[in-house]
Design an enzyme around this catalytic site. Sequence first.
Site, short mmCIF file in Angstrom:
data_model
loop_
_atom_site.label_atom_id
_atom_site.label_comp_id
_atom_site.label_asym_id
_atom_site.label_seq_id
_atom_site.Cartn_x
_atom_site.Cartn_y
_atom_site.Cartn_z
N ASP A 129 -9.60 -4.78 -4.81
CA ASP A 129 -8.92 -3.57 -4.37
C ASP A 129 -9.30 -2.42 -5.29
O ASP A 129 -9.04 -2.49 -6.49
CB ASP A 129 -7.40 -3.81 -4.41
CG ASP A 129 -6.61 -2.65 -3.84
OD1 ASP A 129 -7.20 -1.57 -3.61
OD2 ASP A 129 -5.40 -2.83 -3.62
N HIS A 144 -7.85 -5.37 -0.40
CA HIS A 144 -6.68 -4.58 -0.03
C HIS A 144 -6.21 -5.05 1.35
O HIS A 144 -7.03 -5.29 2.24
CB HIS A 144 -7.04 -3.09 0.00
CG HIS A 144 -5.84 -2.20 0.05
ND1 HIS A 144 -5.07 -1.96 -1.08
CD2 HIS A 144 -5.25 -1.53 1.06
CE1 HIS A 144 -4.06 -1.15 -0.74
NE2 HIS A 144 -4.15 -0.89 0.55
N SER A 190 0.84 -1.20 0.00
CA SER A 190 0.00 0.00 0.00
C SER A 190 0.88 1.26 0.00
O SER A 190 1.77 1.38 -0.84
CB SER A 190 -0.97 -0.07 1.19
OG SER A 190 -2.00 0.87 1.01
#
Length: 337
Positions: free
Chosen positions: A277, A307, A174
């Site tokens: 995601d 995610h 991320s």
Amino acid sequence: MTQAPRPPLPWTTRISVAVASAVTDAARRSNGTVNRRLLSLLDARSRASAKPYRGVRSADVVVDPVHHIWFRLFAPSDSAAAAGEPFPVIVFFHGGGFAFLSPASRAYDAVCRRICHEVRALVVSVNYRLAPEYRYPAPYEDGTDVLRFLDHGGLASADPAAADLSCCFLAGDSAGANIAHHVARRWAAGAGWERVRLAGMVLIQPFFGGEERTEAELRLTRVPLLSVERTDWMWRAFLPEGADRDHEASNVFGTRAAAGELEASLPEAMVVVGGFDPLQDWQRRYYEGLRSRGKAARLVEYPDAIHAFYAFPELKEASALMEEIKRFVDAHRSPAK
Ligand SMILES: *[C@@H]1O[C@H](CO)[C@@H](O)[C@H](O)[C@H]1NC(C)=O
């Protein structure tokens, strides 16, 4: 209206995800600041442990006491005794939207321990400065400072295990994967590296973005953890005051991105994408951006993954990812180079 698809998740994972989202939302203020006091109560932390736990020893190492830059070093617990080949080094940047979490957060302590154990690598999990107290480019500078620290022999004083700094990987998930990319560019632009050679980048669901709303951002409005409302908040906290999301930090291959000559010096990237995601279109564009600049890159897709799936060890994709990272690292270990 079509029903938004739901990712297949065990109910225990759904509860963990709901708790993580609630904690983040409670600490994230509408005026763009973070309630650190609340987080210090709610963010579960683990200590470093010199005593082997799950096959790994860990220790916290200070790099810059003024800026509170440190890393948690994870080493296979048999590494002090292992006389043979030195271990590759994975410099890892945790996720959390540039604003949350640390290497001591329980989920990241566990993820890094698992990578260390399964990949058989030293993992250097970096504590960088967080937004909005510290905005762009603070974490990129902190990551580069950690690489300099390693280049100057900082690891040798911290751990008896042999480290192969000529086989160094920048990894992250991320926002941490965004940081890994930008630190790799700084490594490529920097002169005088003596020991650190980057052999690869492991970018797990990198947090990239832009002003445009992509198909996945518009479609995946009811998936766990991320929404455009949340990611917009994080970009506002991190980017310079007044900047928009087409800034070169977020829209890395967009029209306002920095000129591309540095990309030629980036190591091969492994880009991990999850089918649930909302950021996946930006991640594929990043992969394609590397390829169109002549870079070798590997795209790894998990269609059922949300995610941050790797933070939930019960998910089969979390195990698959560990094997994939090991394959990538092993493929880029080049003792003769
Ligand atoms: C944001 O809100 C918090 C809580 O209401 C307050 O303590 C803080 O001073 C505010 N910060 C800014 C920059 O407005």
